[in-house]
Structure formats: structure tokens, C-alpha cells
Scaffold this active site. Structure first.
Site, short mmCIF file in Angstrom:
data_model
loop_
_atom_site.label_atom_id
_atom_site.label_comp_id
_atom_site.label_asym_id
_atom_site.label_seq_id
_atom_site.Cartn_x
_atom_site.Cartn_y
_atom_site.Cartn_z
N LYS A 174 59.88 44.08 38.05
CA LYS A 174 60.75 43.96 37.52
C LYS A 174 61.83 43.02 38.16
O LYS A 174 62.41 43.75 39.59
CB LYS A 174 61.68 45.41 36.30
CG LYS A 174 60.89 46.40 36.26
CD LYS A 174 61.95 47.30 35.39
CE LYS A 174 61.43 48.85 34.53
NZ LYS A 174 61.04 48.09 33.26
N ARG A 198 53.44 53.84 28.41
CA ARG A 198 52.63 53.91 27.16
C ARG A 198 50.82 54.95 27.58
O ARG A 198 50.86 55.05 27.01
CB ARG A 198 51.65 52.30 26.26
CG ARG A 198 51.52 52.05 27.73
CD ARG A 198 51.13 50.22 26.61
NE ARG A 198 52.83 50.22 26.28
CZ ARG A 198 53.05 49.02 26.40
NH1 ARG A 198 52.11 48.28 25.09
NH2 ARG A 198 54.58 48.89 26.25
#
Length: 498
Positions: free
Chosen positions: A276, A350
Site C-alpha cells: 500500500k 477475503r
């Protein structure tokens, strides 16, 4: 923490709080017609216990305060030589629970320098008391790791009601809800220099210790590998602290309904090899807010002795960059055997949820399956900063959750599970593609999770709560930082089950 106690009188000597409503004189609601309410000046709310001459003084002072009666307005009036010495006027809006919650939080902040205050409630005080108590306890929340610079805080609130014994259960429910919400905030606010999967699991063990009918199991890396939790192992593989799976089971005797709650527990998210940018990484200590919420809700269910079995699964991992981190393009074998291709290691939440959902469906076989996750930035794009996105194929389940979330003072909006987007999940080398880039990010993430719910597909709901898990400012019962979103709504919802 702030102490709240119920009393039937008299008011304390320090400070007395009287509620004010918009559009009504100092008289019972039954004497006011709806058509005339809007044109009337704000007035004092009739209280269950008489407070004598102070009420007349408050009514005389009220016009000069410029209060409208809106929930959360606060004014202080000094009474030199009088008892009580200070009079507080508190706007409570329409008197709904949400208004009292807002009012309680505003009062906690405005009266932070007081030692003790007394607040008089109306005769029908159940909703008022629950909202007020939650607002006081949540609005007074502060998270600091040092004593330096801590602001004074209100120490005690006496709530004046006509029958304290009759309202004791309501106060207990409000206190348990607020305390577990504060726990979720503490866990989420904790810097990741301290918070890793091992630390988080230890906090759960400490909180659950000694509670009857509450059972804890924590799986470490070796057990996860032996049982096939490939998503957790992949995401946690780059960290010096291996992943954990916390399984916390509230198992009251005679429970007829079994609910499994799953919460994403990424204790810090660098994005992995798909790293990120710094602005997106600096608050990634909050990426385990879903796990904090479901753990806290389960502890709350145990505290309230709710007659429903609740098993919480918190898959915990640190998504770090190292030579052992999983790579973009890796194929991961999840619990139960399904495989997924991940071309973006920043779509890691996820992957750990998939393992936990598959385990719940195959081994625990509950009646209902709910997951909470700070899953996508698309949540905030679609719904802003204060709403979670709810996904479910079950209209009854979705409606029940939304009603409970709203009643608890939280916000969510139901979003579509668009089946034509399932094609985005196609992979040439695995069963599923976990990180497609065609858009509709929150929807596609929910569709990916649905693939792991097995026979529970029509009894499953997913809450993408990335946006409301954190507040950038102070408003209502929220303070800047972690919100504990989901604890209040889940406890309300669990309380409707039997």
C-alpha cells in the site's frame, strides 16, 4: 470508567440535569396537539420524580438559553449558594432512544469536569435509560497509552427514576453493550507494534477466562497447516508472528438456535508484496475491527446470558512483506479444498475469511452465518463513512439485521449480490479468482465469500464495515478513532433470537 446508578431521589448537591424537548411547553405530551408542536417553544420534559423549585427556575431560565431542544444541545446554569449548585439543561429531541444516546454522549463531554451529576428521566424511562447510559459510556470513551495529557472525565451519574428496581435490567443491558463496544474499540485502537495475532488471542483468553458456558480454542500455525487453513497460512506467512484462528463458543444450556459469527482479523495490513502507499497504510491497525466486533459481541452475549448459542471465528494474521510472503499470482488451497488465484496480495481479508466460512459451513453447521469485515475501500465509495454494506440472499435475515442495527444506533444499507458479476471470479488456473479488477469491488468481494458458505448460502449475511469502523471526528456517541461498529447491532439482533 464512568459509574451509572439508579436512584429514586433526592438530587445530588453538585449538579442536576433536566431534559428539554423541542416544540413543547412544561406540560404532558397529551395536552399538545401534533399540529401545534412545531410552533411551540422548547419545554422541559415531565420527569418521573418531582424536583421541586428547581424545575420552576429551569423553566424561567430556558427562554434565555436559546435551546431548541435538539438532541445533544447542552447549557449550564450556575446557582450560587443553591443546591444543586449547577443546573444543566439537555436537549433530548423527540425522546427516542437514539436521541437519548446522542444526548448522553454530549452530556458526558460537556460535564467532563464534574465529579457527580444527577439526571431526571421521564416516567416511561426504558428507552431513555438505555440510550442515555450507552451515550454516557460511549461518549466518555478515551484511548491513550499514557497518563500524560488525559483529560478529566465525569466519574458518576445518578439517574433519577421512580422505580430503580424495575429498570435495573435495562441498565445492565446498556452497560454490557457499551462495555463490550469499548473493548472492541480498545482492541482496534491498539497500535500494531503491540497488536499481533498472538497478542490478540491472548486478549480474548483473558476476557473469556472464568465465564461459565464460554469455551475457547486457539489454533496456531502447526494446527492450521495440519487442518488445511491455506488462506490464513498464506496471508500470515510473511510475518514473524504466525497466524491464529480464535474459536470462541458461547454455549448456554437449552439454546435452540446456533449462530456463527466470523470477523476479519488482519492485525496490520501492509498490502504485502502489493504494498500500500503510506497514506493508505497508516491506519491499518484497524483492519481487525471485524474480529474485534464479533469477539466483543460474543462476550456480550455471555454477559447478558442470551439464550442463543454463538460461535465466533476470528482468523488472525499480519499481512507483511518478507521473503516468505505470498506472491501475486499464487494459487491458494482453502479449508475444504477450493482454490483461489490471488493477483493482488492487498486483497487478503477475503482469503482468511474464506477459510473460516468454509470451516463454519462444513464443521459447525449453524442455523445462521454472519461475517463482519473491513473488507473494501469500495464500501466508503458507495455509502460514505457511516454506513456498512450488507449482503444477503435471505430477505428475512437481512431485514432482521438491519432493524437491529438501526435500533442500536448504527447504520447499514443492503446492497445487491449481482449474479452477473460472478463471471469476474473466473480463473484459468484455479477454482476462483480472489482479486478481479473489473469494478464493483465490495459486491465482487461478497460474491467471492459466498462461494465458501456451502449449504448455508441462503442463511448467510456479509457486512462490509470498513468505512464505519473508524471515525475521523467526534459526533454523537462516537469519538475520533475506532467506533466498535457492529457490537451494538449484533447484540440487539442476537437478543431477538431464541
Amino acid at each position: 470508567m464512568l459509574v451509572i446508578r439508579l436512584v429514586s431521589g433526592p438530587a445530588g448537591p453538585d449538579a442536576l440535569v433536566l431534559p428539554v424537548r423541542p416544540g413543547g411547553p412544561d406540560s404532558p405530551d397529551s395536552l399538545i396537539s401534533p399540529d401545534s408542536m412545531a410552533s411551540l417553544e422548547p419545554g422541559l420534559v415531565p420527569t418521573a420524580v418531582s424536583i421541586g423549585d428547581v424545575r420552576a427556575e429551569a423553566a424561567a431560565v430556558l427562554p434565555a438559553t436559546r435551546l431548541t431542544g435538539a438532541a445533544g444541545e447542552v447549557r449550564e446554569h450556575l446557582r450560587p449558594g443553591g443546591s444543586p449548585a449547577r443546573l444543566w439543561l439537555l436537549g433530548v429531541g423527540d425522546g427516542e432512544e437514539r436521541d437519548w444516546r446522542t444526548a448522553g454522549a454530549a452530556l458526558a463531554r460537556a460535564a467532563k469536569d464534574e465529579t457527580q451529576i444527577t439526571i431526571a428521566l421521564p416516567g416511561e424511562a426504558t428507552a431513555a435509560l438505555r440510550g442515555l447510559a450507552e451515550g454516557l459510556l460511549l461518549g466518555s470513551y478515551r484511548f491513550r497509552l499514557t497518563e500524560a495529557g488525559k483529560r478529566p472525565a465525569l466519574a458518576e451519574v445518578a439517574v433519577l427514576v421512580d422505580d430503580p428496581d424495575a429498570l435495573a435490567g435495562t441498565l445492565d443491558a446498556a452497560r454490557a453493550t457499551a462495555e463490550t463496544t469499548r473493548l472492541a474499540r480498545d482492541l482496534t485502537n491498539m497500535p500494531s507494534s503491540t497488536k499481533n495475532p498472538e497478542w490478540f488471542a491472548a486478549q480474548v483468553a483473558e476476557a473469556a477466562s472464568g465465564r461459565p458456558d464460554l469455551h475457547l480454542r486457539v489454533r496456531g500455525p502447526e494446527e492450521l497447516a495440519a487442518e488445511g487453513f491455506g488462506g490464513l497460512l498464506a496471508v500470515g506467512g510473511g510475518s514473524a508472528t504466525g497466524p491464529r484462528l480464535v474459536e470462541l463458543d458461547w454455549r448456554p444450556e437449552g439454546a435452540r438456535t446456533h449462530v456463527v459469527l466470523v470477523g476479519k482479523g488482519i492485525t496490520f495490513d501492509t498490502g504485502g508484496i502489493s504494498i500500500k502507499p503510506v497514506p493508505a497504510m497508516k491506519l491499518m491497525r484497524k483492519d481487525m475491527a471485524g474480529a474485534a466486533a464479533v469477539i466483543a459481541a460474543t462476550l456480550g452475549a455471555a454477559e447478558l446470558r442470551l439464550p442463543v448459542r454463538v460461535t465466533t471465528l476470528a482468523p488472525l494474521a499480519e499481512n507483511m512483506v518478507s521473503g516468505s510472503a505470498f506472491r501475486p499470482g499464487d494459487v491458494i488451497r482453502h479449508y475444504g479444498g477450493l482454490t483461489s488465484e490471488s493477483t493482488n496480495s492487498d486483497a487478503e481479508g477475503r482469503l482468511v475469511l474464506a477459510d473460516a466460512l468454509a470451516y463454519a459451513a462444513r464443521e459447525l453447521r449453524p442455523d445462521l452465518l454472519i461475517d463482519l469485515a473491513t473488507l473494501t475501500g469500495a464500501n466508503a465509495v458507495a455509502l460514505g463513512k457511516r454506513h456498512a454494506a450488507l449482503y444477503s440472499e435471505n430477505d428475512t435475515l437481512a431485514a432482521g439485521l438491519l432493524d437491529a442495527i438501526t435500533a442500536a444506533g448504527e447504520r447499514a444499507w443492503r446492497m445487491p449480490l449481482a449474479d452477473d458479476y460472478v463471471e469476474y471470479l473466473a480463473s484459468e488456473i484455479a477454482d476462483l479468482h480472489s482479486s478481479p479488477a473489473q469494478g464493483a469491488g465490495s459486491v465482487v468481494a461478497a460474491l467471492f465469500l459466498r462461494e465458501f458458505t456451502g449449504d448455508l448460502r441462503d442463511r448467510w449475511a456479509h457486512l462490509d464495515m470498513s468505512a464505519p469502523s473508524w471515525s475521523d471526528d467526534t459526533h454523537g456517541e462516537l469519538v475520533k478513532g475506532a467506533t466498535g461498529w457492529g457490537v451494538r447491532g449484533l447484540l440487539r439482533w442476537l437478543g431477538t433470537l431464541d
